[in-house]
Enzyme design. Structure first.
Site, mmCIF file in Angstrom:
data_model
loop_
_atom_site.group_PDB
_atom_site.id
_atom_site.type_symbol
_atom_site.label_atom_id
_atom_site.label_comp_id
_atom_site.label_asym_id
_atom_site.label_seq_id
_atom_site.Cartn_x
_atom_site.Cartn_y
_atom_site.Cartn_z
ATOM 1 N N CYS A 386 -0.475 -6.545 4.729
ATOM 2 C CA CYS A 386 -1.186 -5.265 4.732
ATOM 3 C C CYS A 386 -2.087 -5.152 5.966
ATOM 4 O O CYS A 386 -1.570 -4.972 7.053
ATOM 5 C CB CYS A 386 -1.930 -5.072 3.414
ATOM 6 S SG CYS A 386 -2.157 -3.323 3.052
ATOM 7 N N HIS A 512 2.272 -5.751 -0.494
ATOM 8 C CA HIS A 512 1.659 -7.004 -0.958
ATOM 9 C C HIS A 512 2.677 -7.850 -1.715
ATOM 10 O O HIS A 512 2.770 -7.744 -2.941
ATOM 11 C CB HIS A 512 0.480 -6.697 -1.888
ATOM 12 C CG HIS A 512 -0.677 -6.058 -1.191
ATOM 13 N ND1 HIS A 512 -1.759 -6.791 -0.747
ATOM 14 C CD2 HIS A 512 -0.917 -4.775 -0.846
ATOM 15 C CE1 HIS A 512 -2.627 -5.973 -0.161
ATOM 16 N NE2 HIS A 512 -2.133 -4.743 -0.209
ATOM 17 N N GLU A 514 2.504 -10.856 -2.503
ATOM 18 C CA GLU A 514 1.844 -11.830 -3.396
ATOM 19 C C GLU A 514 1.732 -11.308 -4.821
ATOM 20 O O GLU A 514 1.581 -12.096 -5.759
ATOM 21 C CB GLU A 514 0.457 -12.203 -2.839
ATOM 22 C CG GLU A 514 -0.651 -11.159 -2.960
ATOM 23 C CD GLU A 514 -0.667 -10.113 -1.847
ATOM 24 O OE1 GLU A 514 0.364 -9.947 -1.157
ATOM 25 O OE2 GLU A 514 -1.706 -9.438 -1.667
#
Ligand code: GLN
Length: 542
Positions: A386, A512, A514
């Protein structure tokens, strides 16, 4: 009355202190139920007044976890997804703010037909309606509800009262209360102390709830006499006293809870069959996690390095992807504010890879850009997420294209080269809460790219949380110089991934990754990034 309920409910409360790991206990219990074939979901009810944690500074509440449907939620939902491997949604996270907002909206609409609107019954009714929402979808056998905060907090009173009412409505076969407390060890007295737990249970009793199961978080094993004492004073059966020992990793907790028979106790009370759980896959993961054959050091460059909860999902993604590679990933936390053009070599030269973290605002931005310059020039594996991806584009424009003043307009509104710019749809937005580009969006990968190799397919969906984007006016120039857009939104043409040609592994994502890494499905980009760091480390020693 609790309406047609197909699901059974477990409520997890906490006492004595916060940060005892209610979320991990809830997720571990859910895992033990799921591996027995039950369909389980977990929801978090938070007593604070913010409508959601999206407007909270990470220093206050750690990372904001974003779901597929674009909800900005508590970081415990990340644990739920990582343990259960099923997506959560807005319905899995409710705050006092949301409850009051709903009630006040109904009052303004006239729904209460002239009644005085009160905490009991209107707020508690709204809470219960939300407790039962996911259970009523018919998708779940068991719904676990984690109540944030501690019993006895003023702001959790309506929540505890709603749990009391829910217990009455559901009846004993469909409701279980699990209370998690701390059993402190006093080193000077060489004793485990049960008094704080007794008080916490008493407080719950005063609110009308007798806990069914007591989980005691402890740094020492609970001997039989302490268990007996807890059972006696807390009015629970001896085998409903569950020891929650400090664990080496959160992923050990389901195994520890299995030994303590937490799920068996719950199933007995819910009158559900007790088959053996199948934990093979989980144990397999733990085996890989605990027996690494490689190890690497990865720098995590961010501005919240004093508070590791701010990057919770990134840290856990490295645990999953490390285990997948049978590699121990040591994270070196580097404050972006501490980095400048003179110390990059000292700080970064011994690392096997660098991840530049997401974030907002100007603080530490130049340090992030300097770090990226160093890893780009020295061919050290790089992963930008990001804001980290936006910094990679900015660095490239400044140092490769020689647009010295290139910037994101988030940092410099007057830059002559706005390589990262506010999204069109964001320009008219004035309110902060829930207004970013949030949640899951599709992305098409370019064949032959590192991203395509990692995912092994062309169409992916990933989660977003941002207001700024790659400025496509610079796309041609940037790509020509070697930084390629390897993933693009098929509907809007927004650049979602950039990667650098001629570099062993230099990837930035606007989304994102993650947020979608789980024990069962480690995120492919993290897996490939860790692999690249292993290869890089080997190449240094050859
Ligand atoms: N501040 C940047 C934006 O809003 C990046 C956000 C992020 O890293 N989550 O676009």
């Amino acid at each position: 009355m609790a309406s047609k309920k197909s699901a059974k409910y477990i409520f997890v409360t906490g006492g004595v202190t916060s940060s005892l790991g209610k979320g991990i206990i809830a997720a571990s219990l859910a895992k033990l139920l799921q591996t027995r074939g039950f369909s389980v979901t977990i929801q978090k009810f938070d007593p604070y007044i913010n409508i959601d944690p999206g407007t909270l500074n990470p220093y206050e509440h750690g990372e904001c976890y974003v779901t597929d449907d674009g909800a900005e939620t508590d970081l415990d939902l990340g644990h739920y997804e990582r343990f259960l491997n099923i997506p959560t949604s807005q319905n899995n996270n409710v705050t006092t703010g949301r409850i009051y907002n709903n009630v006040i909206t109904k009052e303004r609409r006239g729904d209460y037909l002239g009644k005085t609107v009160q905490v009991i019954p209107h707020i508690t009714d709204e809470l219960k309606a939300n407790f039962f929402k996911l259970g009523k979808t018919g998708k779940y056998d068991i719904v676990i509800t984690e109540i944030g905060g501690c019993v006895g907090d003023i702001e959790s009173l309506p929540f505890i009262e709603a749990v009391r009412q829910a217990k009455l409505e559901l009846g004993p076969n469909d409701f279980v209360s699990v209370h998690l407390t701390l059993i402190p060890y006093l080193a000077a007295a060489k004793e485990l102390k049960t008094k704080p737990t007794q008080h916490s249970v008493k407080q719950l009793q005063e609110a009308g709830i007798q806990t069914d199961i007591l989980v005691g978080r402890t740094e020492k094993h609970l001997p039989a006499d302490i268990r007996k004492k807890i059972a006696l004073f807390c009015n629970v059966q001896l085998n409903d006293v569950i020891e929650a020992m400090d664990a080496e990793t959160i992923y050990d907790v389901p195994i520890l809870m299995r030994k303590e028979k937490l799920a068996e106790r719950v199933l007995t009370k819910l009158k559900l069959p007790k088959s053996e759980p199948n934990l093979d896959e989980w144990k397999n993961f733990l085996g890989r996690l605990k027996n690494p054959t490689e190890d690497v050091i990865i720098g995590l460059v961010g501005k919240y390095v004093e508070l590791q909860d701010a990057y919770k999902s990134i840290v856990e993604s490295f645990v999953h992807s490390g285990a997948e590679n049978e590699c121990k990933v040591h994270l070196k936390w580097i404050s972006s504010e501490s980095i400048n053009s003179k110390n990059t070599s000292d700080l970064l030269k011994d690392l096997d890879g660098v991840l530049v973290a997401p974030g907002f605002g100007e603080r530490g931005i130049e340090g992030k850009i300097e770090a990226i310059r160093f890893v780009r020039e020295h061919k050290i594996p790089f992963f930008g997420i990001c804001l980290g991806m936006q910094c990679a584009v900015t660095e490239f424009a400044r140092n490769v294209l020689a647009h010295k003043k290139a910037a994101s307009t988030e940092m410099d509104n007057n830059t002559p080269h706005p390589v990262i710019d506010i999204m069109e749809e964001q320009k008219k937005i004035t309110k902060m809460g829930g207004t970013m580009r949030l949640g899951s969006y599709p992305c098409t990968l370019k064949k032959g790219s590192k991203a395509f190799a990692a995912y092994g397919k062309q169409q992916i969906n990933e989660r977003h949380r941002h207001r700024y984007e790659f400025n496509n006016a610079y796309l041609k120039e940037i790509e020509k110089a070697g930084l390629k857009a390897s993933g693009v939104n098929p509907d809007t043409n927004l650049v979602e991934i950039v990667e650098l040609e001629g570099h062993p592994w230099f990837v930035g994502t606007q989304y994102h990754p993650e947020l979608k890494s789980t024990v069962q499905n480690p995120h492919p980009l993290f897996v490939q990034f860790v692999k690249a760091t292993i290869d890089y480390k080997k190449s240094k020693t050859q």
